[in-house]
Design a protein around this motif. Structure first.
Motif, PDB file in Angstrom:
ATOM      1  N   THR A   1      39.670  47.117  47.230  1.00 46.73           N
ATOM      2  CA  THR A   1      40.849  46.580  47.914  1.00 46.73           C
ATOM      3  C   THR A   1      41.571  45.582  47.017  1.00 46.73           C
ATOM      4  OG1 THR A   1      39.472  46.677  49.883  1.00 46.73           O
ATOM      5  CG2 THR A   1      41.610  45.635  50.135  1.00 46.73           C
ATOM      6  N   LEU A   2      40.792  44.730  46.377  1.00 47.20           N
ATOM      7  CA  LEU A   2      41.395  43.722  45.491  1.00 47.20           C
ATOM      8  C   LEU A   2      42.129  44.387  44.322  1.00 47.20           C
ATOM      9  CD1 LEU A   2      41.651  40.691  44.971  1.00 47.20           C
ATOM     10  CD2 LEU A   2      39.492  40.794  43.736  1.00 47.20           C
ATOM     11  N   ALA A   3      41.531  45.437  43.776  1.00 44.72           N
ATOM     12  CA  ALA A   3      42.160  46.139  42.649  1.00 44.72           C
ATOM     13  C   ALA A   3      43.471  46.788  43.095  1.00 44.72           C
ATOM     14  CB  ALA A   3      41.203  47.200  42.112  1.00 44.72           C
ATOM     15  N   VAL A   4      43.454  47.415  44.272  1.00 39.55           N
ATOM     16  CA  VAL A   4      44.671  48.066  44.791  1.00 39.55           C
ATOM     17  C   VAL A   4      45.765  47.016  44.996  1.00 39.55           C
ATOM     18  CG1 VAL A   4      45.655  49.278  46.780  1.00 39.55           C
ATOM     19  CG2 VAL A   4      43.460  49.995  45.851  1.00 39.55           C
ATOM     20  N   VAL A   5      45.377  45.892  45.575  1.00 38.05           N
ATOM     21  CA  VAL A   5      46.349  44.810  45.827  1.00 38.05           C
ATOM     22  C   VAL A   5      46.941  44.313  44.512  1.00 38.05           C
ATOM     23  CG1 VAL A   5      46.541  42.394  46.555  1.00 38.05           C
ATOM     24  CG2 VAL A   5      45.400  44.046  48.024  1.00 38.05           C
ATOM     25  N   SER A   6      46.079  44.083  43.515  1.00 34.66           N
ATOM     26  CA  SER A   6      46.581  43.524  42.251  1.00 34.66           C
ATOM     27  C   SER A   6      47.469  44.537  41.518  1.00 34.66           C
ATOM     28  CB  SER A   6      45.428  43.075  41.362  1.00 34.66           C
ATOM     29  OG  SER A   6      44.752  44.178  40.858  1.00 34.66           O
ATOM     30  N   PHE A   7      47.120  45.832  41.588  1.00 38.01           N
ATOM     31  CA  PHE A   7      47.980  46.845  40.953  1.00 38.01           C
ATOM     32  C   PHE A   7      49.342  46.907  41.654  1.00 38.01           C
ATOM     33  CE2 PHE A   7      43.881  49.121  39.633  1.00 38.01           C
ATOM     34  CZ  PHE A   7      43.881  48.484  38.398  1.00 38.01           C
ATOM     35  N   SER A   8      49.323  46.764  42.977  1.00 40.29           N
ATOM     36  CA  SER A   8      50.578  46.829  43.734  1.00 40.29           C
ATOM     37  C   SER A   8      51.476  45.636  43.397  1.00 40.29           C
ATOM     38  CB  SER A   8      50.326  46.813  45.243  1.00 40.29           C
ATOM     39  OG  SER A   8      49.258  47.613  45.557  1.00 40.29           O
ATOM     40  N   LEU A   9      50.842  44.481  43.210  1.00 39.21           N
ATOM     41  CA  LEU A   9      51.623  43.273  42.948  1.00 39.21           C
ATOM     42  C   LEU A   9      52.222  43.280  41.538  1.00 39.21           C
ATOM     43  CD1 LEU A   9      49.408  40.454  44.482  1.00 39.21           C
ATOM     44  CD2 LEU A   9      51.564  41.338  45.358  1.00 39.21           C
ATOM     45  N   GLY A  10      51.514  43.857  40.601  1.00 36.59           N
ATOM     46  CA  GLY A  10      51.969  43.843  39.218  1.00 36.59           C
ATOM     47  C   GLY A  10      52.029  42.409  38.709  1.00 36.59           C
ATOM     48  N   GLN A  11      53.138  42.033  38.111  1.00 35.81           N
ATOM     49  CA  GLN A  11      53.284  40.687  37.556  1.00 35.81           C
ATOM     50  C   GLN A  11      53.905  39.710  38.555  1.00 35.81           C
ATOM     51  OE1 GLN A  11      52.131  39.731  34.500  1.00 35.81           O
ATOM     52  NE2 GLN A  11      51.243  41.779  34.526  1.00 35.81           N
TER      53      GLN A  11
ATOM     54  N   PRO B   1      36.752  34.537  42.378  1.00 34.62           N
ATOM     55  CA  PRO B   1      37.323  34.361  41.032  1.00 34.62           C
ATOM     56  C   PRO B   1      38.255  35.506  40.642  1.00 34.62           C
ATOM     57  CG  PRO B   1      34.902  34.349  40.962  1.00 34.62           C
ATOM     58  CD  PRO B   1      35.296  34.591  42.361  1.00 34.62           C
ATOM     59  N   LEU B   2      37.875  36.739  41.041  1.00 34.38           N
ATOM     60  CA  LEU B   2      38.732  37.891  40.721  1.00 34.38           C
ATOM     61  C   LEU B   2      40.084  37.767  41.427  1.00 34.38           C
ATOM     62  CD1 LEU B   2      36.166  40.857  40.923  1.00 34.38           C
ATOM     63  CD2 LEU B   2      37.202  39.872  38.875  1.00 34.38           C
ATOM     64  N   PHE B   3      40.035  37.280  42.669  1.00 29.14           N
ATOM     65  CA  PHE B   3      41.272  37.118  43.438  1.00 29.14           C
ATOM     66  C   PHE B   3      42.206  36.120  42.734  1.00 29.14           C
ATOM     67  CE2 PHE B   3      43.837  35.012  46.694  1.00 29.14           C
ATOM     68  CZ  PHE B   3      44.379  36.097  47.367  1.00 29.14           C
ATOM     69  N   PHE B   4      41.635  35.008  42.276  1.00 31.57           N
ATOM     70  CA  PHE B   4      42.448  33.990  41.590  1.00 31.57           C
ATOM     71  C   PHE B   4      43.044  34.557  40.294  1.00 31.57           C
ATOM     72  CE2 PHE B   4      40.743  31.130  44.636  1.00 31.57           C
ATOM     73  CZ  PHE B   4      41.562  30.013  44.653  1.00 31.57           C
ATOM     74  N   VAL B   5      42.251  35.381  39.604  1.00 27.30           N
ATOM     75  CA  VAL B   5      42.729  35.953  38.338  1.00 27.30           C
ATOM     76  C   VAL B   5      43.826  36.987  38.596  1.00 27.30           C
ATOM     77  CG1 VAL B   5      42.055  37.410  36.373  1.00 27.30           C
ATOM     78  CG2 VAL B   5      40.585  35.522  37.094  1.00 27.30           C
ATOM     79  N   PHE B   6      43.563  37.901  39.544  1.00 26.63           N
ATOM     80  CA  PHE B   6      44.490  39.018  39.762  1.00 26.63           C
ATOM     81  C   PHE B   6      45.799  38.608  40.445  1.00 26.63           C
ATOM     82  CE2 PHE B   6      40.744  42.198  39.764  1.00 26.63           C
ATOM     83  CZ  PHE B   6      40.881  42.363  38.401  1.00 26.63           C
ATOM     84  N   THR B   7      45.760  37.573  41.288  1.00 27.54           N
ATOM     85  CA  THR B   7      46.953  37.255  42.089  1.00 27.54           C
ATOM     86  C   THR B   7      47.672  36.009  41.616  1.00 27.54           C
ATOM     87  OG1 THR B   7      45.666  35.961  43.646  1.00 27.54           O
ATOM     88  CG2 THR B   7      45.929  38.302  44.158  1.00 27.54           C
ATOM     89  N   ASN B   8      47.160  35.391  40.559  1.00 25.35           N
ATOM     90  CA  ASN B   8      47.762  34.141  40.057  1.00 25.35           C
ATOM     91  C   ASN B   8      47.807  33.055  41.126  1.00 25.35           C
ATOM     92  OD1 ASN B   8      48.247  35.189  37.476  1.00 25.35           O
ATOM     93  ND2 ASN B   8      50.113  36.186  38.208  1.00 25.35           N
TER      94      ASN B   8
END
Lengths: 205, 227
Positions: free
Chosen positions: B40-50, B120-127
């Protein structure tokens, strides 16, 4: 001295009456064989006695020296061996015995576990996962788990199911030994098994 | 083999060790929650992009991931007992309080492992603002305890039902709504730069929720487990 008192016990599922007016009293050293055709309620009666089914009528009491036992004391003093009681397949035989003894607040040593495994014919297999056991070995282990708790009241539902002749002999001698000081309730249709009991209760027609 | 006066704590610990041992051998619940959480986290981070999400969305996103990951694995603790047919042996041997507390502790450990990996992954992926991480820890702890205390009893209820997975989320959702809303609101405030002192009311609510859920579950569990 322990006493098991069953008074006017009745159980029905919806409108189907499984059994009714079952009464008996047993004290340490006595045993009863519950017999009857398939579906006559032998296992249901045992589960009612162990508070796993609520009876529609009547009551079951456990006493020790005239004092009624609490639920926790009943847990500590009762054992069950039956085809519908499963042990943890992902644990070894030793781990199963240790767990079911410790959770009742009792201690058991490695030597005592070995003695039990020898008694039930599982010598050298204590470190195997129970999932790898055959159905007969599983049945033997259920006896080891029940005996590890030193039960004062032992319930046996189809006590020799899945056992070979050697296993049946081993279990017969265990029952002979246990019944000297404990109450034993046996649900069976095998003549050899109900001949081990001092009393008999027939269910159904 | 003399009987010892082993207290409730020893029996709870025995229960917990047994469940941890089983989990380490088949890793069923651990794999379920980790795979769900990370996917789920990976899908969210890919969707958000930068793009950077505003704090109120970040808070909601984090707890949505935690909630559904928890739903995918926390019920397993009782379902395993029922499906493998070991529940009867447990009912005949263990006091209900020891069963509940042991399994609650197991669920807390499981969700803590998930949190340690996901956060930690959430903080990294979502800024998400890293400066808020320190004050976020007490909220995480209370969130994990709250989620587990609310869902462990429901896991026991649904374990005997035919449609277990769906029923778990359906029954848990209304009970968890107050908890989730508070967690999202608190996380949002922290991500916006508020300190712990500004979320004291929410912290008090989370503590009260946790206490009510644990005490209520302990009182009710015996009836759920034995009837």
């Amino acid at each position: 001295m322990y006493k098991l008192v069953v008074e006017n016990l009745a159980k029905r599922f919806d409108s189907r009456i499984v059994f009714k007016d079952i009464s008996f009293e047993l004290t340490s050293g006595e045993s009863i064989a519950i017999t009857g055709p398939n579906g006559s309620g032998k296992s249901t009666l045992i589960l009612c006695m162990l508070s796993q089914y609520r009876p529609n009528k009547g009551k079951v009491s456990y006493l020790s020296d005239q004092k009624i036992l609490s639920e926790e004391e009943i847990q500590q003093n009762c054992g069950l061996v039956s085809p519908y009681l499963n042990l943890y397949g992902q644990l070894t035989a030793e781990e199963n015995i240790k767990f079911f003894t410790s959770i009742r607040g009792k201690n058991i040593t490695g030597n005592e576990i070995n003695d039990l495994l020898i008694k039930v014919g599982l010598e050298g297999r204590g470190n195997d996962n129970v999932a790898e056991y055959s159905s007969g070995m599983n049945q033997r282990l259920k006896y080891a788990v029940a005996l590890a708790n030193k039960p004062n009241i032992l319930f046996l539902d189809e006590p020799t199911s899945n056992l070979d002749d050697q296993g049946k002999d081993a279990i017969a001698s265990i029952i002979e030994e246990v019944r000297l000081n404990s109450i034993i309730v046996i649900a069976t249709n095998e003549k050899e098994e109900y001949s081990l009991a001092t009393n008999k209760c027939r269910l159904g027609n | 083999m003399p009987p010892t006066s082993a207290g409730l704590a020893t029996k709870c610990l025995t229960m917990l060790i047994k469940d941890l041992r089983l989990e380490l051998r088949d890793k069923y619940a651990l794999n379920a929650v980790l795979m769900f959480g990370i996917t789920t986290l990976a899908v969210v981070s890919f969707s958000l992009g930068q793009s950077n999400l505003p704090p109120h969305l970040l808070g909601a996103l984090f707890w949505i991931i935690m909630f559904f990951s928890a739903m995918s694995g926390l019920a397993h603790i009782f379902i395993r007992e029922e499906d493998s047919g070991t529940a009867l042996a447990l009912r005949l041997s263990a006091p209900p309080d020891a069963v509940f507390i042991g399994k609650l502790l197991f669920n807390m450990i499981l969700l803590t492992v998930l949190t340690l990996i996901i956060t930690p992954l959430f903080f990294v992926f979502t800024n998400a603002p890293v400066s808020s991480l320190g004050s976020f820890i007490p909220i995480l702890v209370l969130g994990v305890i709250g989620l587990c205390s609310a869902t462990t009893l429901i896991a026991a209820i649904i374990a005997r039902a035919a449609v277990k997975g769906a029923l778990f989320a359906v029954l848990s959702f209304p009970i968890i709504i107050p908890l989730l809303l508070t967690l999202v609101l608190t996380t949002q405030k922290l991500f916006e730069g508020s300190g712990v002192s500004n979320v004291m009311t929410e912290l008090q609510f989370l503590i009260a929720y946790m206490v009510v859920m644990i005490v209520g579950s302990l009182m009710l569990f015996k009836f759920v487990w034995t009837e």
